[in-house]
Design a protein around this motif. Sequence first.
Motif, short mmCIF file in Angstrom:
data_model
loop_
_atom_site.label_atom_id
_atom_site.label_comp_id
_atom_site.label_asym_id
_atom_site.label_seq_id
_atom_site.Cartn_x
_atom_site.Cartn_y
_atom_site.Cartn_z
N LYS A 65 0.97 -11.99 6.14
CA LYS A 65 0.89 -10.66 5.53
C LYS A 65 -0.05 -10.68 4.33
CE LYS A 65 5.54 -9.51 7.09
NZ LYS A 65 6.94 -9.23 6.68
N CYS B 244 2.20 -0.75 7.58
CA CYS B 244 2.81 0.26 6.71
C CYS B 244 4.24 -0.12 6.35
CB CYS B 244 2.77 1.63 7.38
SG CYS B 244 1.14 2.40 7.36
N GLU B 245 4.95 -0.68 7.30
CA GLU B 245 6.32 -1.15 7.02
C GLU B 245 6.29 -2.28 6.00
OE1 GLU B 245 10.02 -3.19 9.46
OE2 GLU B 245 8.72 -1.77 10.51
N ASP B 246 5.36 -3.21 6.16
CA ASP B 246 5.23 -4.33 5.21
C ASP B 246 4.91 -3.84 3.81
OD1 ASP B 246 5.72 -6.14 7.22
OD2 ASP B 246 3.61 -6.61 7.58
N HIS C 6 5.87 -1.00 2.62
CA HIS C 6 6.96 -0.12 2.19
C HIS C 6 6.54 1.35 2.11
CE1 HIS C 6 9.00 -3.86 1.32
NE2 HIS C 6 8.04 -4.20 0.46
N SER C 7 5.75 1.76 3.11
CA SER C 7 5.41 3.17 3.20
C SER C 7 6.67 3.97 3.57
CB SER C 7 4.34 3.40 4.27
OG SER C 7 4.20 4.78 4.54
N ASN C 8 6.84 5.12 2.92
CA ASN C 8 7.94 6.01 3.29
C ASN C 8 7.44 7.23 4.06
OD1 ASN C 8 6.64 7.45 1.31
ND2 ASN C 8 8.40 7.61 -0.08
N ASN D 47 0.53 8.06 7.29
CA ASN D 47 0.42 6.60 7.13
C ASN D 47 -1.04 6.16 7.06
OD1 ASN D 47 2.98 5.34 6.79
ND2 ASN D 47 3.50 5.94 8.88
N LYS E 159 -4.03 3.05 -0.43
CA LYS E 159 -3.50 1.76 -0.89
C LYS E 159 -4.59 0.70 -0.99
CE LYS E 159 0.30 -0.85 -1.58
NZ LYS E 159 1.35 -0.55 -2.60
#
Length: 313
Positions: free
Chosen positions: A160, A184-186, A188-190, A197, A204
């Motif tokens: 990562k 996006c999960e890594d 911490h996207s909400n 995203n 980002k």
Amino acid sequence: MEKKLKGVSFGEILFDVFLEHKKIGGAPLNVASRLSSLGADIAMISAVGNDANGKILVNYLKDAGINTEAVQVNDTYSTGIVNVILNEKGNASYDINYPAAWDKIEKSVENIAIVKDADFFVYGSLSSRDSVSRETLKELLAVAKYKIFDVNLRIPHYTKANILDLMNEADFLKFNDDELNEICEDLHSNKKSLEQNIKFIAEKTNTPTVCVTLGSHGAVLFHQNKFYHNSGFKVNVVDTVGSGDSFLASLIFMLLNGKSPQYAINFASAIGSIVAQSEGANPVISQSEIEDFLCGFEQTDCNSEESNTFSNN
């Protein structure tokens, strides 16, 4: 007359080995091959073993009009091999041998000069799984003018932290939808939607152009703060090997030649679809074939001034 784009593709060149045959491949090679066929001036930075497979690959690149001066020959490590497994829908999974010659791409004055002279530089995550090629890549990124990162995640060949570092270097990011969701999960996207995203990643990483491919459902391009969509072309899939690579090459070629983003994504999606309905990663595609394919679908205007843009060298 279109500008003669000069580009460099960095990373793995290898053989994709199927159940009953093998095909020349590797994402950077596939991208370079398609870019060359479209009319770009392309150099390859990679390494092969001092073996029969390596000689075949170098000859293939030369025949495709790709500069091979920076393809190194390694006496210690063999030319790369990937075992490809296709499911019933033609989708591929990969078993990638390690280490291979392309894991050991050495730094050189020649490599730096080639990258400095190019309009753009294409790289992926797989080519940095080994520290030797990874350090070479970092040095080349430091001198590249325009950096295009094909994320191309292959378990277990990435971390990562390294992916984020490579994303932060890029001017242009290309994912498939699964890769976008994972990253996006890594991070911490909400965000809930695909477009949210994509914007999250662009902000980002401070990347102005982000493209996400959606398999048979087409692709989404975020470019200069606007979204462009292609809903996909219905074809009979033979195998998906290399279709994303030809998509990326075609999108790069059109965007950097100043074509409209909508036409660029339509054109790229069409070429990706034609590759998917063919065997192997690098089928020859004629000008008439791509024009006929595009004109057969309502989402493309055949009378547009941009329709006549595909030229083989």
